[in-house]
Scaffold this active site. Structure first.
Site, PDB file in Angstrom:
ATOM      1  N   LYS A   1     -32.417 -12.296   9.125  1.00 50.27           N
ATOM      2  CA  LYS A   1     -32.579 -13.050   8.345  1.00 50.27           C
ATOM      3  C   LYS A   1     -31.735 -14.087   7.901  1.00 50.27           C
ATOM      4  CE  LYS A   1     -34.415 -13.487   3.282  1.00 50.27           C
ATOM      5  NZ  LYS A   1     -35.015 -12.497   2.261  1.00 50.27           N
TER       6      LYS A   1
ATOM      7  N   SER B   1     -38.875 -13.656   0.435  1.00 51.03           N
ATOM      8  CA  SER B   1     -38.356 -14.634   1.090  1.00 51.03           C
ATOM      9  C   SER B   1     -38.156 -14.405   2.802  1.00 51.03           C
ATOM     10  CB  SER B   1     -37.044 -14.942   0.391  1.00 51.03           C
ATOM     11  OG  SER B   1     -36.247 -13.652   0.444  1.00 51.03           O
TER      12      SER B   1
ATOM     13  N   SER C   1     -39.423  -9.197  -1.058  1.00 51.84           N
ATOM     14  CA  SER C   1     -39.263 -10.070  -0.183  1.00 51.84           C
ATOM     15  C   SER C   1     -39.306  -9.790   1.412  1.00 51.84           C
ATOM     16  CB  SER C   1     -37.781 -10.786  -0.238  1.00 51.84           C
ATOM     17  OG  SER C   1     -37.883 -11.685  -1.462  1.00 51.84           O
TER      18      SER C   1
END
Length: 588
Positions: A150, A225, A249
């Site tokens: 990420k 996210s 997330s």
């Protein structure tokens, strides 16, 4: 160089009209001009970041093409069809080479990215990492496994953007602890993936790299996210990804994209080397964790991470190795369950997923008992929202100085930046009509003082004690409950942040929680959705209905929860659900 230094000095000024007014004696035309110049500078920074991304993708493409030309017999389709556990075995025994696996996934990641825009950087050091692996005598648990990372998790020589202009240009000098540990176990981090601006959102869009699409349906968001991770893995461009989770997330992209994801207990995995626009917030616990296609992959990843190298690099991580015996146990479980939390009415497919999974578990010999989480309204408003925005969202608003707000975040941001007095007045006005929205506005004012922050921390501890007492009284091993889904239509996540109630509960409690896909949305679910009204019948309920419309055939998941530090039990429960639901997924 002089021009660049000048920009560095002036950059913070563009966002603050008071500074500009003081500098230019209130000259309106000068302020307008400087604001325009500031906005232009922001655009230039974003364009520069996009050029860097494009060059990285070109380098990635050249590497994949070169390998393909030099190795025309590589069985790419076969490599891509293997599960992570199968691949790890073949790499360890030598029947597949790390090169063939890495470049197969580089090629596939490029394909997926072209379709859904999920990759924001090529970790070019992966080719050096490949050469180092050949010289190592011992093969780690993740030997030769490509891993996607990420955006906001630091990788040496790369920028962690957070989807924000303020972090651009800040090249990281060393890997985050989790990336160092992955490499020590033989894994090969190879790409960084897209996120929503600020990451306090479960869409996946920012003005630097654009919108990421759901590979299963381009009209839908992949969630966030960790949305770039969800999109890349669901599209087949990665086997294993590392995401983060402060409200859902990891779990929401897993739900929206039909994947398995685990949010561990806070501090079980090191978070050193991770950026955040709300660094310093400690009322709600955020965590790093894995996303993959199946539960065994998550277990293998956790087993690899919970090693001596992790404990050495970050001594604040409890030195608790992975307990294989708990994960592989077949002892019947006592499972608490609930079909809705009372804050947001679940969509028809969310509720059906829990009902059908509960039935399968009961038929398999497990004991199933109803469980009602205490005071969910209080938890969402006073513990989660007032906790995560205990500063009245001041840090979040400050993060946008010298930036432009992404349209998908505007609804949230416009609320956050309202003065506390305005929020309180609006809350009073809305209370008789829309009590839930009024409570949310009040909570967004934050705690107001250090004393109140201490009281808020005490309130979280008291709630956690109450929750555990209820869990113990019912003698539960684990809990089965809904996770938000199916995948939202674009543009809704930023208007429904409070709909994370099903997941943010376990960030407040700091319990390990994972997501497993168990079914797909049926036409009957879609038909039933037409009668959805919600618990409050307010604008949020109306939006949720609109957000999940048009999802026939998309994945539906459930959430599995255990007590703190019991990741192995949580994964064992997830594995049981995964095995039992295979028939349900085929028949849906």
């Amino acid at each position: 160089m002089i021009q660049e230094r000048l920009w560095q000095v002036l950059d913070p000024l563009w966002a603050d009209p008071r500074v500009l007014s003081a500098l230019f004696c209130g000259s309106a035309s000068a302020i307008v001009l400087l604001k325009w110049l500031g906005r232009r500078r922001i655009q230039q920074k974003m364009e520069e970041a996009r050029r860097t991304r494009d060059l990285a993708l070109e380098r990635m493409e050249k590497a994949a093409r070169r390998f393909k030309q030099e190795n025309p017999g590589t069985q790419t389709a076969h490599i891509l069809s293997l599960t992570m556990v199968e691949l790890a075995e073949k790499l360890k025994e030598g029947s597949l080479s790390p090169e063939s696996v890495l470049y197969s996934y580089i090629g596939k990641a490029l394909e997926v990215n072209q379709e859904v825009n999920c990759v924001i950087d090529f970790i070019h050091g992966c080719e050096d990492q490949l050469q180092k692996l050949k010289k190592q005598k011992e093969k780690g648990l993740l030997y030769g496994i490509p891993v996607s990372i990420k955006d906001h998790i630091d990788c040496k020589g790369h920028v962690s953007t957070g989807g924000m202009v303020k972090f651009l240009g800040q090249m990281k000098e060393e890997d985050s602890v989790i990336v160092q540990v992955l490499k020590s176990q033989g894994a090969i981090p190879f790409v960084k993936t897209n996120i929503p601006q600020t990451m306090i959102n479960y869409d996946c869009s920012n003005l630097i790299f654009g919108q990421t699409l759901n590979p299963l349906n381009h009209q839908k968001t992949p969630g966030g996210s960790s949305g770039g991770e969800g999109a890349l893995i669901a599209g087949g461009g990665s086997l294993l990804g590392i995401g983060s989770d402060v409200a859902g997330s990891i779990r929401l992209p897993s739900s929206f994209c039909g994947l398995c994801g685990l949010k561990p207990t806070g501090f079980r995995i090191s978070k050193l080397g991770v950026i955040s626009p709300i660094a310093g917030m400690s009322s709600v616990i955020g965590m790093l964790g894995p996303i993959a296609r199946d539960v065994d992959s998550l277990a293998l990843c956790m087993k690899a991470l919970l090693c001596e190298e992790m404990f050495r690099l970050d001594p604040t991580v409890p030195p608790i190795p992975f307990d294989e015996e708990v994960y592989t146990s077949s002892k019947p479980l006592r499972i608490g369950y609930y079909e809705e939390d009372g804050y947001f009415q679940p969509s028809p497919s969310m509720k059906r997923a829990v009902q059908q999974t509960r039935k399968l578990l009961q038929e398999a010999g497990h004991t199933i008992v109803p469980f009602a989480p205490p005071k969910i309204d209080y938890m969402v408003d006073e513990l989660f929202t007032r906790g995560i925005f205990s500063d009245g969202a001041a840090h979040m608003v400050d993060a946008f100085k010298g930036d432009i707000v992404d349209p998908n975040l505007k609804s949230q941001f416009n609320t956050y930046r309202l003065p506390a007095l305005v929020k309180r007045i609006l809350a009073i006005i809305l209370k008789p009509i829309y009590p839930r929205i009024a409570r949310d506005l009040s909570a967004l004012c934050g705690v107001g003082s250090a004393k109140n922050l201490w009281d808020q921390h005490i309130a979280v501890a008291v709630y956690r004690t109450e929750f555990i007492a209820k869990w113990r009284k019912q003698k539960l091993d684990v809990i089965l409950c809904p996770v938000l889904g199916p995948a939202f239509n674009h543009g809704y996540a930023g208007k429904l942040f409070a709909a994370t109630s099903y997941t943010n509960l376990y960030n407040v409690l700091n319990f390990p929680a994972g997501v497993v896909p168990v079914s797909t949305v049926t036409r009957a679910d879609e038909e039933e959705l037409k009668h959805y009204r919600g618990h409050y019948k307010d604008p949020w309920d109306k939006r949720l209905k609109e957000a999940v419309e048009g999802a026939v055939g998309l994945p539906v998941a459930v959430q599995c929860v255990a007590l703190p530090w019991q990741e192995e039990l949580c994964l064992r429960f997830m594995k049981e659900v995964e095995n039992l639901s295979r028939g349900m997924r085929r028949n849906a």
